[in-house]
Design an enzyme around this catalytic site. Sequence first.
Site, PDB file in Angstrom:
ATOM      1  CE  LYS A   1      24.232 -30.961  -3.212  1.00 17.48           C
ATOM      2  NZ  LYS A   1      23.409 -31.804  -2.356  1.00 17.48           N
TER       3      LYS A   1
ATOM      4  CE  LYS B   1      24.431 -23.914   0.498  1.00 17.35           C
ATOM      5  NZ  LYS B   1      23.488 -25.011   0.305  1.00 17.35           N
TER       6      LYS B   1
ATOM      7  CE  LYS C   1      24.076 -31.286   5.753  1.00 15.20           C
ATOM      8  NZ  LYS C   1      23.260 -30.921   4.793  1.00 15.20           N
TER       9      LYS C   1
HETATM   10  P1  TYM Z   1      19.769 -29.105   2.654  1.00 16.42           P
HETATM   11  O1  TYM Z   1      19.807 -30.313   3.495  1.00 16.42           O
HETATM   12  O2  TYM Z   1      20.957 -28.735   1.846  1.00 16.42           O
HETATM   13  O3  TYM Z   1      19.423 -27.845   3.555  1.00 16.42           O
HETATM   14  C1  TYM Z   1      18.271 -27.849   4.377  1.00 16.42           C
HETATM   15  C2  TYM Z   1      17.632 -26.466   4.415  1.00 16.42           C
HETATM   16  O4  TYM Z   1      18.540 -25.496   4.931  1.00 16.42           O
HETATM   17  C3  TYM Z   1      18.695 -24.444   4.003  1.00 16.42           C
HETATM   18  N1  TYM Z   1      20.088 -23.975   4.041  1.00 16.42           N
HETATM   19  C4  TYM Z   1      20.440 -22.685   4.102  1.00 16.42           C
HETATM   20  N2  TYM Z   1      19.703 -21.567   4.166  1.00 16.42           N
HETATM   21  C5  TYM Z   1      20.373 -20.393   4.214  1.00 16.42           C
HETATM   22  N3  TYM Z   1      21.711 -20.287   4.188  1.00 16.42           N
HETATM   23  C6  TYM Z   1      22.495 -21.389   4.128  1.00 16.42           C
HETATM   24  N4  TYM Z   1      23.814 -21.285   4.109  1.00 16.42           N
HETATM   25  C7  TYM Z   1      21.856 -22.668   4.083  1.00 16.42           C
HETATM   26  N5  TYM Z   1      22.305 -23.946   4.032  1.00 16.42           N
HETATM   27  C8  TYM Z   1      21.211 -24.739   4.002  1.00 16.42           C
HETATM   28  C9  TYM Z   1      18.353 -25.051   2.652  1.00 16.42           C
HETATM   29  O5  TYM Z   1      17.978 -24.077   1.722  1.00 16.42           O
HETATM   30  C10 TYM Z   1      17.216 -25.977   3.018  1.00 16.42           C
HETATM   31  O6  TYM Z   1      15.999 -25.293   3.104  1.00 16.42           O
HETATM   32  N6  TYM Z   1      16.934 -30.656  -1.132  1.00 16.42           N
HETATM   33  C11 TYM Z   1      16.914 -30.134   0.213  1.00 16.42           C
HETATM   34  C12 TYM Z   1      16.262 -31.065   1.216  1.00 16.42           C
HETATM   35  C13 TYM Z   1      14.895 -31.510   0.814  1.00 16.42           C
HETATM   36  C14 TYM Z   1      13.724 -30.732   0.908  1.00 16.42           C
HETATM   37  C15 TYM Z   1      12.671 -31.597   0.437  1.00 16.42           C
HETATM   38  C16 TYM Z   1      13.457 -29.444   1.323  1.00 16.42           C
HETATM   39  C17 TYM Z   1      14.560 -32.724   0.319  1.00 16.42           C
HETATM   40  N7  TYM Z   1      13.202 -32.779   0.088  1.00 16.42           N
HETATM   41  C18 TYM Z   1      11.374 -31.140   0.376  1.00 16.42           C
HETATM   42  C19 TYM Z   1      12.144 -29.001   1.248  1.00 16.42           C
HETATM   43  C20 TYM Z   1      11.104 -29.856   0.774  1.00 16.42           C
HETATM   44  C21 TYM Z   1      18.340 -29.906   0.659  1.00 16.42           C
HETATM   45  O7  TYM Z   1      19.256 -30.453   0.148  1.00 16.42           O
HETATM   46  O8  TYM Z   1      18.461 -29.118   1.730  1.00 16.42           O
END
Ligand code: TYM
Length: 337
Positions: A117, A199, A202
Amino acid sequence: MSDSAKRPIIFSGIQPSGELTLGHIAGALRNWVALQRDYECYFCIVDMHAITVRQVPANLRRWTLDCAAMYLATGIQPEQATIFVQSHVPAHAELAWVLSTLTGFGEASRMTQFKEKSEQHAHNINVGLFTYPILMAADILLYQADLVPVGEDQKQHVELTRDLAQRFNNIYSPTFAVPEPYIPRYGARLMSLQDPHKKMSKSDPNRNATIFLVDDNDAIQRKIQRAVTDSGTTIEYDPENRPGISNLIEIYHLATDEPIEAIVERCREWTYSQFKAAVAEALVAYVEPVRTRFQQIRSDEASLASLLLSGAERAARVAQRTLRKVYRKIGFWSPKD
Ligand code: TYM
């Protein structure tokens, strides 16, 4: 004690920093739905994480409600799960501060998502981006979560969470459950349709790279038809050497639930264009009802607001209990002790 109080606990979250994608379903939402009956679930909309990248305030507000509506549209049952917004529960920021004092600088520097990032946002490498995994650890530990269903990219953060929980428990006394990540066998890292080495995201500037859950049927068809594939000709599942076609096979599996092996067996000799047509058709059938439910749910903001309000109240009670314990153990004086 009610039945639900005895169930093991799940915590997970998604950032409201854009429209949700098929990747969010693959790595997170579909597994939350599958697990929700057997666990006590906390599904958070992590707006405090979202501001580690500069957000337009009106978009952040809109995406927060979109995110809640999408949780429901993909099948999360509000009777089964507590759905809430992170910034509504101040204990998250408070525990994150305590945990930051237990995290080594070198340890935080090793987080690969921070490195990625900071390259993407070279003009805004803020300290929040650096301490982001510590806030994530606080999210999880406040609820004594046993399991954290996430995509592959979050695995390292859950490992840090485990280390911090164990460290705190060793220094003070057993306080936190030590959570396990739950990473699905397939779909843990859905790839960009335009570059299968990246990956699906969004925030990809190329909208053709990503299936958004609000995409209409034509857009889904078009994006799948234009997906970049590999130089091979057969339909084979080999993510290492054939990442493009393997990604489409995973998408097909996601949309139909047909096992990967069965898909490959049945479609091996198909042409790429035949296979893409089948994937597009299946994906349209999968996404269309989600999109329709989303539109219905999203149009009733009053119901969403009341859901998030009661979710935050419930979450705050649980979180506060853990935070009080932590404060007592580290030696913060309180007249209530
Ligand atoms: P974030 O918002 O980027 O994504 C949310 C969840 O979706 C999954 N994900 C994917 N899985 C497979 N293929 C993809 N292309 C893909 N894009 C997104 C992510 O792995 C995630 O599970 N840090 C986290 C949010 C968070 C969180 C937490 C998660 C904050 N606190 C506590 C679990 C527990 C994040 O940025 O996810």
